[in-house]
Write an enzyme that holds these catalytic residues in place. Structure first.
Site, PDB file in Angstrom:
ATOM      1  N   HIS A   1       2.791 -12.112  14.603  1.00 50.02           N
ATOM      2  CA  HIS A   1       3.492 -10.842  15.328  1.00 50.02           C
ATOM      3  C   HIS A   1       3.889 -10.837  16.560  1.00 50.02           C
ATOM      4  O   HIS A   1       4.785 -10.238  17.186  1.00 50.02           O
ATOM      5  CB  HIS A   1       2.725  -9.478  15.007  1.00 50.02           C
ATOM      6  CG  HIS A   1       2.549  -8.870  13.919  1.00 50.02           C
ATOM      7  ND1 HIS A   1       2.610  -9.796  12.542  1.00 50.02           N
ATOM      8  CD2 HIS A   1       2.898  -7.496  13.461  1.00 50.02           C
ATOM      9  CE1 HIS A   1       2.597  -8.817  11.771  1.00 50.02           C
ATOM     10  NE2 HIS A   1       2.830  -7.700  12.000  1.00 50.02           N
TER      11      HIS A   1
ATOM     12  N   HIS B   1      -3.771  -1.927   7.937  1.00 51.19           N
ATOM     13  CA  HIS B   1      -3.806  -0.667   7.616  1.00 51.19           C
ATOM     14  C   HIS B   1      -5.162  -0.305   7.458  1.00 51.19           C
ATOM     15  O   HIS B   1      -5.942  -0.940   6.828  1.00 51.19           O
ATOM     16  CB  HIS B   1      -2.846  -0.189   6.774  1.00 51.19           C
ATOM     17  CG  HIS B   1      -1.304  -0.658   7.035  1.00 51.19           C
ATOM     18  ND1 HIS B   1      -0.230  -0.736   5.996  1.00 51.19           N
ATOM     19  CD2 HIS B   1      -0.817  -1.115   8.188  1.00 51.19           C
ATOM     20  CE1 HIS B   1       0.780  -1.282   6.665  1.00 51.19           C
ATOM     21  NE2 HIS B   1       0.554  -1.585   7.905  1.00 51.19           N
TER      22      HIS B   1
ATOM     23  N   LYS C   1       5.968 -11.878   3.391  1.00 58.47           N
ATOM     24  CA  LYS C   1       5.367 -10.775   4.223  1.00 58.47           C
ATOM     25  C   LYS C   1       4.125 -10.174   3.319  1.00 58.47           C
ATOM     26  O   LYS C   1       3.323  -9.887   4.066  1.00 58.47           O
ATOM     27  CB  LYS C   1       6.469  -9.672   4.706  1.00 58.47           C
ATOM     28  CG  LYS C   1       5.787  -8.967   5.806  1.00 58.47           C
ATOM     29  CD  LYS C   1       7.011  -8.020   6.176  1.00 58.47           C
ATOM     30  CE  LYS C   1       6.257  -7.004   7.193  1.00 58.47           C
ATOM     31  NZ  LYS C   1       5.309  -6.272   6.879  1.00 58.47           N
TER      32      LYS C   1
ATOM     33  N   HIS D   1      13.428  -4.979   8.743  1.00 57.73           N
ATOM     34  CA  HIS D   1      12.071  -4.944   9.541  1.00 57.73           C
ATOM     35  C   HIS D   1      12.223  -5.397  10.748  1.00 57.73           C
ATOM     36  O   HIS D   1      12.821  -6.684  11.034  1.00 57.73           O
ATOM     37  CB  HIS D   1      11.068  -5.592   8.524  1.00 57.73           C
ATOM     38  CG  HIS D   1       9.592  -5.277   8.897  1.00 57.73           C
ATOM     39  ND1 HIS D   1       8.751  -5.954   9.768  1.00 57.73           N
ATOM     40  CD2 HIS D   1       8.791  -4.436   8.365  1.00 57.73           C
ATOM     41  CE1 HIS D   1       7.771  -5.267   9.938  1.00 57.73           C
ATOM     42  NE2 HIS D   1       7.573  -4.507   9.019  1.00 57.73           N
TER      43      HIS D   1
ATOM     44  N   THR E   1       1.858   3.011   2.303  1.00 56.02           N
ATOM     45  CA  THR E   1       2.947   3.182   3.506  1.00 56.02           C
ATOM     46  C   THR E   1       4.201   2.710   2.918  1.00 56.02           C
ATOM     47  O   THR E   1       5.215   2.788   3.614  1.00 56.02           O
ATOM     48  CB  THR E   1       2.493   2.469   4.654  1.00 56.02           C
ATOM     49  OG1 THR E   1       2.251   1.073   4.558  1.00 56.02           O
ATOM     50  CG2 THR E   1       1.036   2.814   5.086  1.00 56.02           C
ATOM     51  N   ARG E   2       4.280   1.972   1.994  1.00 58.90           N
ATOM     52  CA  ARG E   2       5.656   1.641   1.369  1.00 58.90           C
ATOM     53  C   ARG E   2       5.887   2.394   0.030  1.00 58.90           C
ATOM     54  O   ARG E   2       5.172   2.777  -0.703  1.00 58.90           O
ATOM     55  CB  ARG E   2       5.461   0.106   1.002  1.00 58.90           C
ATOM     56  CG  ARG E   2       5.731  -0.894   2.155  1.00 58.90           C
ATOM     57  CD  ARG E   2       4.961  -0.591   3.317  1.00 58.90           C
ATOM     58  NE  ARG E   2       5.297  -1.649   4.256  1.00 58.90           N
ATOM     59  CZ  ARG E   2       4.783  -1.606   5.455  1.00 58.90           C
ATOM     60  NH1 ARG E   2       4.135  -0.986   5.917  1.00 58.90           N
ATOM     61  NH2 ARG E   2       5.032  -2.790   6.451  1.00 58.90           N
TER      62      ARG E   2
ATOM     63  N   LYS F   1       9.262   2.594  12.908  1.00 57.80           N
ATOM     64  CA  LYS F   1      10.552   1.870  12.121  1.00 57.80           C
ATOM     65  C   LYS F   1      11.582   2.637  12.419  1.00 57.80           C
ATOM     66  O   LYS F   1      12.789   2.077  12.489  1.00 57.80           O
ATOM     67  CB  LYS F   1      10.155   1.674  10.714  1.00 57.80           C
ATOM     68  CG  LYS F   1       9.077   0.698  10.201  1.00 57.80           C
ATOM     69  CD  LYS F   1       8.914   0.864   8.819  1.00 57.80           C
ATOM     70  CE  LYS F   1       7.938  -0.199   8.312  1.00 57.80           C
ATOM     71  NZ  LYS F   1       6.487   0.055   8.685  1.00 57.80           N
TER      72      LYS F   1
ATOM     73  N   GLN G   1       3.710   3.590  11.631  1.00 54.46           N
ATOM     74  CA  GLN G   1       4.627   3.203  10.755  1.00 54.46           C
ATOM     75  C   GLN G   1       6.073   3.871  11.046  1.00 54.46           C
ATOM     76  O   GLN G   1       6.978   3.405  10.865  1.00 54.46           O
ATOM     77  CB  GLN G   1       4.195   4.008   9.312  1.00 54.46           C
ATOM     78  CG  GLN G   1       3.000   3.251   8.759  1.00 54.46           C
ATOM     79  CD  GLN G   1       3.129   1.829   8.562  1.00 54.46           C
ATOM     80  OE1 GLN G   1       4.243   1.523   7.898  1.00 54.46           O
ATOM     81  NE2 GLN G   1       1.751   1.096   8.764  1.00 54.46           N
TER      82      GLN G   1
ATOM     83  N   ASP H   1       0.765  -1.385  -0.226  1.00 53.91           N
ATOM     84  CA  ASP H   1      -0.125  -0.139  -0.038  1.00 53.91           C
ATOM     85  C   ASP H   1       0.970   1.150  -0.018  1.00 53.91           C
ATOM     86  O   ASP H   1       2.104   1.440  -0.144  1.00 53.91           O
ATOM     87  CB  ASP H   1      -0.832   0.111   1.287  1.00 53.91           C
ATOM     88  CG  ASP H   1      -0.266   0.134   2.505  1.00 53.91           C
ATOM     89  OD1 ASP H   1       0.835   0.088   2.710  1.00 53.91           O
ATOM     90  OD2 ASP H   1      -1.085  -0.136   3.438  1.00 53.91           O
TER      91      ASP H   1
END
Length: 425
Positions: free
Chosen positions: A199, A107, A183, A173, A72-73, A295, A292, A70
């Protein structure tokens, strides 16, 4: 004095005394293939790892489902899709027999404009695009359990197509060791039960034990889930600091992914020789919300001394966590407290419990966290467990006042991607 800049408009620079600054770490800028970075993608499609060429794997009249990440990447999906579709077409799969499923994980849904930017306006008119909903049980199928007991709930669409293909990118990650590969199935197109179980496994380990490791317990479970979900081929890219394609790997979801992880370490794995009292990190490019932006916190943990102070600089225009609003009320807690709550059955959402642990291990158990974030107000930041600062300079000055005038500082650039690697002199 060393001047430190941040990749965000309006944040201002900060200065650090030369005697305090040990290092500024940043991902590498790569040499790109002659003819442009898409030449590397074409090469990878011609030379898949562990499988035949994709066009030889598919057959005329077959159907294909392409999983994409999505917004967010930073995967340059709109640039990659035409090459992937051309390869499928060469094998006999037309665009009307192909669909795209956006692997949202847990998400929020993407807006029409975000989908258009991710897929490409022209392509969006020619191909069906779906968005995964991890909470809608009617759209999920149960495929039993893995060898280690993880329940496998995946989007039903994966069972309706002859071939399931993953398109994504590979960076270090905290949960999976590296992104990419399996993933995109788990958590990308899985149900919340599956995602919570995998997770939570990662929450039982320190960040240094998982982040940047190719083989780990969580990755093995993700691979097992993806195998049950019939993921057969991946196209994963590694981007350099300038967001250009450095390496592309295609082929077997596990074998090609390993090669991609090794390439990812070449860009993002940056050595440091001494742990720091204070680490200052941005969270670029993971900046939309704190879920997010964490990270950058995970990366900052790796070069931080026990009892140290982490200063996180991030915008978070969407606040704390769109998909997990209750996080603002619970806050980041010490590991043992969360584990006890999980053992007592007080957490329905194990994905959120794991996230709370991942950050809590750093700003509660290991040291303290200072945050500079205009997208989250002071009271919320403090409820989460951070010390609030208005500017990067205020955050650094506050950290120095807490750690002492002789404190040593490491600064991380592109904190959302970087992998600091301890390498003593």
């Amino acid at each position: 004095m060393a001047r430190i800049t941040f990749p965000y408009e309006g944040f201002g620079d900060a200065v650090i005394p030369d005697e305090n600054l040990m290092a500024v770490l940043a991902p590498r800028t790569a040499e790109i293939a002659r003819g442009g970075d898409l030449e590397e993608v074409k090469r990878a499609l011609r030379e898949p790892i562990g499988t035949p060429r994709l066009k030889d794997m598919v057959g005329k009249g077959n159907s294909a489902l392409i999983l994409i990440d999505d917004n967010t990447r930073t995967t340059p999906t709109a640039r990659l899709l035409p090459l992937l579709l051309e390869e499928l077409s060469s094998g006999g799969i037309s665009s009307d027999r192909t669909a795209i499923l956006i692997a949202l994980g847990t998400h929020r849904f993407m807006s029409k404009a975000e989908v258009e930017a991710k897929v490409g306006k022209d392509l969006l008119q020619k191909i069906r695009v779906f968005q995964h909903d991890a909470h809608d049980e009617s759209k999920l199928a149960n495929l039993g359990t893995t060898e280690h007991g993880t329940e496998v709930w995946i989007n039903r669409l994966l069972l309706e197509y002859d071939h399931v293909i993953a398109l994504g990118h590979i960076t270090p990650h905290r949960v999976a060791g590296f992104s990419g590969g399996a993933k995109i199935v788990q958590p990308g197109v899985s149900g919340v039960v599956t995602t919570g179980q995998t997770h939570w496994v990662s929450a039982l380990y320190d960040g240094a034990d998982i982040m940047g490791t190719i083989d780990n317990p969580v990755r093995r479970e993700m691979n097992a889930v993806a195998k049950k979900a019939r993921l057969s081929f991946i196209m994963n890219v590694v981007l350099d600091r300038e967001e250009r394609i450095y390496r592309c790997v295609c082929g077997d979801p596990e074998k090609a992914h390993v090669a991609g992880c090794e390439a990812s370490r070449e860009i993002y794995g940056i050595p440091f020789s001494e742990y720091a009292d204070i680490v200052v990190t941005d969270t670029f490019p993971a900046d939309s919300e704190l879920w997010q932006a964490a990270k950058g916190i995970y990366a900052g943990d790796l070069p931080l001394k026990q009892g140290g102070i982490l200063v996180t600089v991030t915008p978070c225009p969407e606040g704390v966590a769109q998909g997990h609003p209750e996080l603002s009320e619970i806050g980041y807690l010490p590991f043992q407290q969360v584990k006890d709550m999980v053992d007592r059955g007080e957490f329905d959402d194990l994905t959120m419990a794991a996230h709370i642990v991942h950050v809590g291990r750093i700003i509660r158990d290991k040291g303290k966290g200072i945050i500079v974030c205009p997208g989250i107000e002071r009271s919320t930041s403090e409820k989460l467990g951070f010390i609030f600062a208005e500017t990067p300079q205020e955050g650094i000055d506050r950290a120095l006042s807490m750690a002492g005038p002789g404190a040593k500082i490491i600064v991380l650039k592109n904190g959302g991607d970087i992998l600091p690697l301890y390498s003593p002199k």
